[in-house]
Each structure stands twice: as structure tokens, then as C-alpha cells.
Write an enzyme that holds these catalytic residues in place. Structure first.
Site, PDB file in Angstrom:
ATOM      1  N   LYS A 114       2.538  -2.399  -4.636  1.00 60.70           N
ATOM      2  CA  LYS A 114       2.300  -3.074  -5.916  1.00 60.70           C
ATOM      3  C   LYS A 114       3.236  -4.259  -6.098  1.00 60.70           C
ATOM      4  O   LYS A 114       2.837  -5.304  -6.613  1.00 60.70           O
ATOM      5  CB  LYS A 114       2.452  -2.088  -7.069  1.00 60.70           C
ATOM      6  CG  LYS A 114       1.288  -1.107  -7.134  1.00 60.70           C
ATOM      7  CD  LYS A 114       1.254  -0.347  -8.448  1.00 60.70           C
ATOM      8  CE  LYS A 114       0.049   0.585  -8.480  1.00 60.70           C
ATOM      9  NZ  LYS A 114       0.079   1.512  -9.607  1.00 60.70           N
ATOM     10  N   LYS A 197     -12.356   2.852  -0.375  1.00 61.33           N
ATOM     11  CA  LYS A 197     -12.584   3.904  -1.360  1.00 61.33           C
ATOM     12  C   LYS A 197     -13.083   3.314  -2.670  1.00 61.33           C
ATOM     13  O   LYS A 197     -12.815   2.156  -2.981  1.00 61.33           O
ATOM     14  CB  LYS A 197     -11.333   4.762  -1.550  1.00 61.33           C
ATOM     15  CG  LYS A 197     -10.198   4.117  -2.306  1.00 61.33           C
ATOM     16  CD  LYS A 197      -9.144   5.177  -2.666  1.00 61.33           C
ATOM     17  CE  LYS A 197      -8.314   4.683  -3.845  1.00 61.33           C
ATOM     18  NZ  LYS A 197      -7.480   5.700  -4.464  1.00 61.33           N
ATOM     19  N   LYS A 200     -11.234   1.267  -9.175  1.00 61.32           N
ATOM     20  CA  LYS A 200     -11.481   0.325 -10.268  1.00 61.32           C
ATOM     21  C   LYS A 200     -10.993  -1.063  -9.911  1.00 61.32           C
ATOM     22  O   LYS A 200     -11.530  -2.047 -10.399  1.00 61.32           O
ATOM     23  CB  LYS A 200     -10.862   0.815 -11.578  1.00 61.32           C
ATOM     24  CG  LYS A 200      -9.370   1.019 -11.555  1.00 61.32           C
ATOM     25  CD  LYS A 200      -8.868   1.511 -12.900  1.00 61.32           C
ATOM     26  CE  LYS A 200      -7.412   1.926 -12.827  1.00 61.32           C
ATOM     27  NZ  LYS A 200      -7.210   3.221 -12.162  1.00 61.32           N
TER      28      LYS A 200
HETATM   29  P1  ADP Z   1      -8.131   3.936  -8.916  1.00 62.98           P
HETATM   30  O1  ADP Z   1      -7.948   4.120  -7.422  1.00 62.98           O
HETATM   31  O2  ADP Z   1      -9.536   3.615  -9.298  1.00 62.98           O
HETATM   32  O3  ADP Z   1      -7.104   2.981  -9.482  1.00 62.98           O
HETATM   33  P2  ADP Z   1      -6.357   5.980  -9.841  1.00 62.98           P
HETATM   34  O4  ADP Z   1      -5.385   5.497  -8.833  1.00 62.98           O
HETATM   35  O5  ADP Z   1      -6.043   5.813 -11.292  1.00 62.98           O
HETATM   36  O6  ADP Z   1      -7.800   5.378  -9.552  1.00 62.98           O
HETATM   37  O7  ADP Z   1      -6.607   7.521  -9.511  1.00 62.98           O
HETATM   38  C1  ADP Z   1      -6.618   8.561 -10.439  1.00 62.98           C
HETATM   39  C2  ADP Z   1      -6.936   9.836  -9.687  1.00 62.98           C
HETATM   40  O8  ADP Z   1      -8.224   9.761  -9.078  1.00 62.98           O
HETATM   41  C3  ADP Z   1      -5.969  10.148  -8.559  1.00 62.98           C
HETATM   42  O9  ADP Z   1      -5.755  11.548  -8.526  1.00 62.98           O
HETATM   43  C4  ADP Z   1      -6.691   9.697  -7.322  1.00 62.98           C
HETATM   44  O10 ADP Z   1      -6.322  10.446  -6.182  1.00 62.98           O
HETATM   45  C5  ADP Z   1      -8.133   9.972  -7.673  1.00 62.98           C
HETATM   46  N1  ADP Z   1      -9.024   9.004  -7.022  1.00 62.98           N
HETATM   47  C6  ADP Z   1      -9.099   7.681  -7.274  1.00 62.98           C
HETATM   48  N2  ADP Z   1     -10.054   7.089  -6.533  1.00 62.98           N
HETATM   49  C7  ADP Z   1     -10.603   8.076  -5.772  1.00 62.98           C
HETATM   50  C8  ADP Z   1     -11.657   8.113  -4.791  1.00 62.98           C
HETATM   51  N3  ADP Z   1     -12.341   7.020  -4.464  1.00 62.98           N
HETATM   52  N4  ADP Z   1     -11.971   9.297  -4.226  1.00 62.98           N
HETATM   53  C9  ADP Z   1     -11.284  10.425  -4.577  1.00 62.98           C
HETATM   54  N5  ADP Z   1     -10.295  10.460  -5.483  1.00 62.98           N
HETATM   55  C10 ADP Z   1      -9.943   9.305  -6.082  1.00 62.98           C
HETATM   56 NA    NA Z   2      -5.188   4.160  -6.944  1.00 56.41          NA
END
Ligand code: ADP
Ligand code: NA
Length: 330
Positions: A114, A197, A200
Site C-alpha cells: 500500500k 481475484k 473492489k
Molecule cells: P477487497 O479485496 O475487495 O478490497 P477486502 O480486502 O476488504 O476486499 O476483503 C475483505 C474480506 O474478503 C477478507 O477476508 C478477504 O480475504 C475476503 N476476500 C476479498 N476478496 C476476495 C475474493 N476475491 N475471494 C475470496 N475472498 C475474498
Molecule cells: Na484486499
């Protein structure tokens, strides 16, 4: 309670959770509430470590809570609360900051990633101390298990190190938490680019299904998901990431085994498979969206639920903080 204690948190950084969040994290929270003493937290204090808008944060915090309840978290069984409502999180984090090495914090890969994005001078000190706030979140509840995905494994390792370090130096105070590792098979990939993956920040609107999507547009995204030219419904994450992703979603939403689903569509190409899944997804998001909006219409009721959740959280967190403060000489 004799049930094992679990803790997990999620950031209120979007208007809606997406299918990756649900299948990779939240469905496990819901499963664990039945036979665990669960504390689930919307971690708004973590969300201010990067640029953000205060009004949007407040709204997203409510929306996150409403979605958690609509997805099936039961505030009678699990303690559901907002991090900033429980001041012990920040207080213990300070103590943990003081037993963490600067180099140790700087080595965290999420901080490095980050900080690298905006440059070190743009990064807040909060971004550096984020893992110690996360350790505080977990240790305050004498947590035995933490459901975490691969991406949070290093932070949980640090949490364990800090618990052991504190206990060794000041006397037994914290339970050392174990990861409840969520299988990597729960990873949901982008519908348009199955090599990344679903996320957002990285996904395009067509590549991501939000749990608050309207049923029609969610169904359309599933029908137009990128697959491959083989036209055989078969689970193979390496060779067929798009189809395997759809099978994972299908299986999670119906409770049926991937092999059984693949068998049903043998020799039929992708048409019927995608149409059926698009309907399953539409039937899933439709009621969820309605339930979430209904919850959001009654803020007083959400405030009441969160007030109860915070009160239950503070019963535990105050006792832990008192013990920790006593040990360090306060
Ligand atoms: P993003 O990756 O969209 O920013 P976050 O980092 O806020 O999402 O993730 C919140 C939770 O969701 C975490 O526990 C993360 O492991 C899970 N998570 C996020 N994206 C995925 C994905 N594509 N597949 C499985 N789990 C995910
Ligand atoms: Na993330």
C-alpha cells in the site's frame, strides 16, 4: 460460555460487499456463529488509514452492518458491533505499538504494497500501525480462532508474536489465537479476467458481483462471464479458471458438490449452465437487497442492535484491557 471464542472484522470501505467477500469470509462468519462464541466487528478505524470521505464512511458502516444482518448474522447469537464504539481497541493498540519493532512493522507486505502505491511520504503512520490495531481487535476478546484468508495470514502471525511477547514479558494476559484458515478454494476470481481475484479496487463493474446488485444486472454479469472455448463444464482451476469460478459460486449458493453440478451439465456446453447459475444468483441477491434496504430504513433499530453489540463487546474488552494496563504498570 464454553463455546470457542472467534473474532473477525471487515472494513466498511465500499457501498456493498462483493461475492468474494461473501464466499471468502462472511459465509464462514455465519457458519461459525452456531457453535462458537462469535465477535464480529465492522472495523471503521482501519478504514481511515487511507484517504476516505467521512460522510461516506458513516453510511458504509451502516450499510455493512445491514448487509451482515441480511446475510444471516444473528445478533442474538453473535456479538455484532462497530470498532470505534469500543474505545479499548485504540487503547490496547497503543500498548501493542510500544512492544512492536519499527522494522517488524515495516516488513509487513500489506504495508509495503500500500505504501509503494502512493509513495512512502504519502502513507499515513496509521497504515504502518494497522497490524497492531488488528492485533488489539483480536487479543481484547481472548480469541481462540480467527477466520482469515491468505491475505491476512501475516498479520495474524504478528498478532500471535505480540501475544506471546507480551505474555512472556509481563505475565500471562492474552490467549494466543489460532488461524481458522479459509480454504484457498473459496477464492473468487474476476468474472471478466479470471487471472485476478474479484476485488473492489481491481475489478471492472462487469467483473464483480455485489451482494447488493439488482437481480437483473447480477444475472447478466454471470451470463457474460469469461469462460473458455472448450465448452465442457469441468472443475480445473489452472486450465479453466472462469468455469471453475462459476462452479464455486454455484456450489456455494446451492450447497451442492462441484462434481455433481459438473455432471449435471456434461455434454451440454456452457449455455444452460450459465443461464441456471444466473437465475440462482438473481434469486440470491434479490431478497438480500430488499432485506438490506429495509434494515437501512430503520436507523434507530440498527443503532439499538449496535449498542447491544458494543455493550457485550465491552464486557470482555474492558476486563482484558484492565489486566493489560495493570501488567504494564498503569
Ligand atoms: P477487497 O479485496 O475487495 O478490497 P477486502 O480486502 O476488504 O476486499 O476483503 C475483505 C474480506 O474478503 C477478507 O477476508 C478477504 O480475504 C475476503 N476476500 C476479498 N476478496 C476476495 C475474493 N476475491 N475471494 C475470496 N475472498 C475474498
Ligand atoms: Na484486499
Amino acid at each position: 460460555s464454553s463455546r470457542p471464542r472467534v473474532f473477525s472484522g471487515i472494513q466498511p470501505t465500499a457501498d456493498s460487499f462483493h461475492f468474494g467477500n461473501y464466499l471468502g469470509a462472511l459465509q464462514h462468519w455465519i457458519r461459525l456463529q452456531d457453535d462458537h462464541d462469535a465477535f464480529y466487528c465492522v472495523v471503521d478505524m482501519h478504514a481511515i488509514t487511507v484517504d476516505y470521505d467521512p460522510a461516506a464512511l458513516r453510511e458504509r458502516t451502516y450499510r455493512s452492518v445491514a448487509q451482515l444482518l441480511a446475510l444471516g448474522l444473528d445478533p442474538q447469537r453473535a456479538s455484532v458491533f462497530v470498532q470505534s464504539h469500543v474505545p479499548e481497541h485504540a487503547e490496547l493498540a497503543w500498548v501493542l505499538n510500544c512492544i512492536t519493532g519499527l522494522g517488524e512493522a515495516q516488513r509487513m507486505t500489506q504495508f509495503k504494497d500500500k505504501a509503494a502505491r502512493g509513495g512512502l511520504n504519502q502513507a499515513s503512520v496509521g497504515l504502518l500501525t494497522y497490524p497492531m490495531l488488528m492485533a488489539s481487535d483480536i487479543l481484547l476478546y481472548q480469541t481462540q480462532g480467527v477466520p482469515v484468508g491468505e491475505d491476512q495470514r501475516q498479520h495474524l502471525e504478528l498478532t500471535r508474536d505480540l501475544a506471546q511477547r507480551f505474555n512472556g514479558r509481563f505475565g500471562e494476559t492474552f490467549t494466543v489465537p489460532e488461524p481458522i484458515i479459509i480454504a484457498d478454494t473459496a477464492k473468487i476470481v474476476d468474472l471478466q479476467d479470471p487471472t485476478i481475484k474479484m476485488s473492489k479496487s481491481a475489478s471492472s463493474p462487469k467483473g464483480i458481483v455485489d451482494v447488493l446488485d439488482d437481480p437483473k444486472s447480477a444475472a447478466k454479469k454471470i451470463r457474460s462471464a469469461v469462460t473458455d472455448s472448450e465448452a465442457e463444464v469441468r472443475f480445473d482451476r489452472e486450465e479453466k479458471p472462469g468455469v471453475s469460478n462459476l462452479l464455486t459460486i454455484y456450489s456455494a449458493l446451492t450447497g451442492r458438490k462441484v462434481d455433481e453440478i459438473a455432471g449435471q451439465y456434461a455434454g451440454q456446453g456452457y449455455g444452460a449452465f450459465k443461464v441456471d447459475l444466473s437465475e440462482i444468483v438473481a434469486d440470491f441477491v434479490g431478497p438480500l437487497r430488499a432485506a438490506t434496504m429495509e434494515l437501512l430504513d430503520d436507523r434507530a433499530e440498527l443503532d439499538r442492535i449496535l449498542g447491544e453489540g458494543a455493550a457485550r463487546a465491552r464486557e470482555v474488552s474492558q476486563a482484558t484491557l484492565d489486566a493489560a494496563y495493570d501488567r504494564v504498570g498503569f
